[in-house]
Design a protein around this motif. Structure first.
Motif, PDB file in Angstrom:
ATOM      1  N   UNK A 172      34.915  17.846 103.887  1.00 20.62           N
ATOM      2  CA  UNK A 172      34.584  17.339 105.223  1.00 20.62           C
ATOM      3  C   UNK A 172      33.099  17.017 105.381  1.00 20.62           C
ATOM      4  N   UNK A 173      32.242  17.861 104.796  1.00 22.91           N
ATOM      5  CA  UNK A 173      30.803  17.617 104.855  1.00 22.91           C
ATOM      6  C   UNK A 173      30.456  16.310 104.149  1.00 22.91           C
ATOM      7  N   UNK A 174      31.011  16.128 102.950  1.00 17.14           N
ATOM      8  CA  UNK A 174      30.760  14.911 102.189  1.00 17.14           C
ATOM      9  C   UNK A 174      31.249  13.668 102.909  1.00 17.14           C
ATOM     10  N   UNK A 175      32.386  13.776 103.578  1.00 21.17           N
ATOM     11  CA  UNK A 175      32.939  12.624 104.307  1.00 21.17           C
ATOM     12  C   UNK A 175      32.013  12.230 105.456  1.00 21.17           C
ATOM     13  N   UNK A 176      31.509  13.218 106.193  1.00 18.34           N
ATOM     14  CA  UNK A 176      30.613  12.909 107.306  1.00 18.34           C
ATOM     15  C   UNK A 176      29.302  12.294 106.821  1.00 18.34           C
ATOM     16  N   UNK A 177      28.769  12.839 105.735  1.00 12.83           N
ATOM     17  CA  UNK A 177      27.526  12.283 105.188  1.00 12.83           C
ATOM     18  C   UNK A 177      27.760  10.869 104.663  1.00 12.83           C
ATOM     19  N   UNK A 178      28.921  10.650 104.053  1.00 11.51           N
ATOM     20  CA  UNK A 178      29.248   9.314 103.546  1.00 11.51           C
ATOM     21  C   UNK A 178      29.342   8.304 104.690  1.00 11.51           C
ATOM     22  N   UNK A 179      29.923   8.700 105.800  1.00  9.80           N
ATOM     23  CA  UNK A 179      30.008   7.817 106.962  1.00  9.80           C
ATOM     24  C   UNK A 179      28.611   7.521 107.510  1.00  9.80           C
ATOM     25  N   UNK A 180      27.755   8.537 107.501  1.00 13.32           N
ATOM     26  CA  UNK A 180      26.358   8.334 107.907  1.00 13.32           C
ATOM     27  C   UNK A 180      25.694   7.309 106.992  1.00 13.32           C
ATOM     28  N   UNK A 181      25.874   7.449 105.690  1.00 12.12           N
ATOM     29  CA  UNK A 181      25.244   6.540 104.721  1.00 12.12           C
ATOM     30  C   UNK A 181      25.726   5.112 104.922  1.00 12.12           C
ATOM     31  N   UNK A 182      27.034   4.954 105.170  1.00 12.83           N
ATOM     32  CA  UNK A 182      27.571   3.612 105.404  1.00 12.83           C
ATOM     33  C   UNK A 182      26.902   2.966 106.613  1.00 12.83           C
ATOM     34  N   UNK A 183      26.653   3.775 107.655  1.00 13.98           N
ATOM     35  CA  UNK A 183      26.071   3.239 108.888  1.00 13.98           C
ATOM     36  C   UNK A 183      24.559   3.076 108.808  1.00 13.98           C
ATOM     37  N   UNK A 184      23.868   4.071 108.223  1.00 14.66           N
ATOM     38  CA  UNK A 184      22.399   4.109 108.265  1.00 14.66           C
ATOM     39  C   UNK A 184      21.726   3.420 107.088  1.00 14.66           C
ATOM     40  N   UNK A 185      22.457   3.165 106.022  1.00 14.49           N
ATOM     41  CA  UNK A 185      21.935   2.443 104.862  1.00 14.49           C
ATOM     42  C   UNK A 185      20.596   2.963 104.357  1.00 14.49           C
ATOM     43  N   UNK A 186      20.514   4.223 103.943  1.00 13.39           N
ATOM     44  CA  UNK A 186      19.245   4.745 103.414  1.00 13.39           C
ATOM     45  C   UNK A 186      18.846   4.017 102.139  1.00 13.39           C
ATOM     46  N   UNK A 187      17.534   4.006 101.871  1.00 17.39           N
ATOM     47  CA  UNK A 187      17.028   3.317 100.682  1.00 17.39           C
ATOM     48  C   UNK A 187      16.767   4.264  99.518  1.00 17.39           C
ATOM     49  N   UNK A 188      16.753   5.562  99.786  1.00 25.35           N
ATOM     50  CA  UNK A 188      16.548   6.559  98.736  1.00 25.35           C
ATOM     51  C   UNK A 188      16.999   7.910  99.268  1.00 25.35           C
ATOM     52  N   UNK A 189      17.201   8.859  98.352  1.00 23.57           N
ATOM     53  CA  UNK A 189      17.626  10.201  98.755  1.00 23.57           C
ATOM     54  C   UNK A 189      16.527  10.897  99.544  1.00 23.57           C
ATOM     55  N   UNK A 190      15.282  10.824  99.045  1.00 15.84           N
ATOM     56  CA  UNK A 190      14.141  11.432  99.721  1.00 15.84           C
ATOM     57  C   UNK A 190      12.957  10.459  99.665  1.00 15.84           C
ATOM     58  N   UNK A 191      11.931  10.735 100.442  1.00 16.62           N
ATOM     59  CA  UNK A 191      10.798   9.813 100.564  1.00 16.62           C
ATOM     60  C   UNK A 191      10.133   9.522  99.228  1.00 16.62           C
ATOM     61  N   UNK A 192      10.075  10.528  98.363  1.00 12.29           N
ATOM     62  CA  UNK A 192       9.428  10.345  97.062  1.00 12.29           C
ATOM     63  C   UNK A 192      10.161   9.328  96.192  1.00 12.29           C
ATOM     64  N   UNK A 193      11.408   9.059  96.501  1.00 13.97           N
ATOM     65  CA  UNK A 193      12.190   8.119  95.701  1.00 13.97           C
ATOM     66  C   UNK A 193      12.145   6.686  96.206  1.00 13.97           C
TER      67      UNK A 193
END
Length: 316
Positions: free
Chosen positions: A183-204
């Motif tokens: 369930x945690x992974x599904x919610x984070x995946x939905x966030x990623x689909x919507x928010x379109x991050x460019x990297x996992x963390x700022x250093x990346x």
């Protein structure tokens, strides 16, 4: 210098949300360079941050597959969206997604893999082109794996199971059970689909991208008329804001729009009494970053039927 046309003005308007005259001026100021025009508008405060990933410029399907603690995402492109509804094409994407689990994330290695029924993936793709009648390409592949935990798949705008316009994989490294991690992974995946991050963390984050943002912030701050020391603080503040909004772990979770994703993971770990690490993610959006040639479909049909209007004969 590229020509400034109605089509390029329209494209810039769609990408930036700026007004027509502002878009026309931006293209004129930048010699018709689309990317430079976007930056020009942003530096003037006339457009929001443009994301290449919002430009779906090719057709086909993104497919995802998971087996055990390993997941794969692939993108297979076609010329039109009609092909995405073709069962033969869908079967190819499904098979390639499953074969990708063993490819190590290399497109050429995947193309040379044995395809069900004989031949290679490349051979099957060539056969598809011949029978379906459209050019098709296996554009990219990415594989995620965890030693312990789960890789959770998610497809946004799903056309058939495991295939659609946006495919996401989330890798969670943890000894916690699937009842917690899925369930945690599904919610984070939905966030990623919507928010379109460019990297996992700022250093990346890509260094060139950060410098581009710094340049935009500098141009914008320079117009404020404030002292140099204040301008530098404005620039650094803008860059820091960009990093926070572009990196997954520091983005605000779309489910409540106030909690950083890192804190969402930390809370889940605390509640489970087990460590949980968001190890990596994949987000494939169909056609992102591909320039698609526009055409007048009605004119093409008319030309094929021999009914296209003829040029008037020159007069003496």
């Amino acid at each position: 210098m590229a020509e400034v046309t109605a089509a390029t003005v329209k494209e810039l308007r769609e990408r930036s949300g700026a007004g027509m005259m502002d878009c026309k001026k931006a293209l004129a100021e930048t010699g018709g360079d689309m990317e430079a025009a976007v930056d020009w508008l942003r530096s003037k405060g006339l457009a929001s941050a443009a994301k290449k990933s919002s430009r779906t410029a090719a057709e086909g399907l993104v497919g995802v597959a998971v087996a055990g603690t390993r997941g794969a995402a692939v993108e297979v492109n076609s010329e039109t969206d009609f092909v995405a509804k073709n069962e033969q094409f869908q079967a190819f994407v499904r098979n390639v997604s499953e074969l990708a689990l063993k490819s190590g994330g290399d497109v050429e290695q995947l193309k040379s893999a044995s395809y069900p029924g004989g031949g290679t993936v490349s051979d099957a793709l060539t056969a598809n082109v011949a029978t379906i009648g459209e050019n098709q390409t296996l554009r990219r592949v990415r594989v995620l794996e965890v030693g312990q935990g789960v890789v959770v798949p998610y497809v946004h705008n799903q056309q058939v199971p495991g295939m659609g316009k946006i495919g996401v994989l989330v890798a969670l490294e943890s000894p916690a059970g699937a009842d917690v991690l899925e369930p945690l992974g599904k919610q984070i995946a939905m966030h990623i689909a919507a928010a379109s991050p460019q990297a996992l963390h700022a250093e990346g984050l890509d260094a060139d991208t950060i410098e581009r943002e710094r340049g935009i912030a500098r141009d914008k701050a320079a117009e404020s008329g404030k002292p140099d020391n204040i301008i530098e603080k404005m620039i650094e503040g803008a860059v820091a804001k960009f990093k926070k909004e572009a990196a997954l772990l520091s983005q605000l979770f779309v489910m409540d729009n106030k909690t950083p994703v890192a804190d969402v993971v930390a809370k889940a770990a605390k509640d489970a009494g087990q460590p949980i690490e968001l190890k990596d993610y994949v987000r494939f959006q169909l056609g992102e970053g591909i320039e698609k040639q526009t055409s007048d479909f009605a004119a093409e049909v008319a030309a094929a039927a021999g009914t296209a209007p003829k040029e008037p004969a020159p007069t003496a």
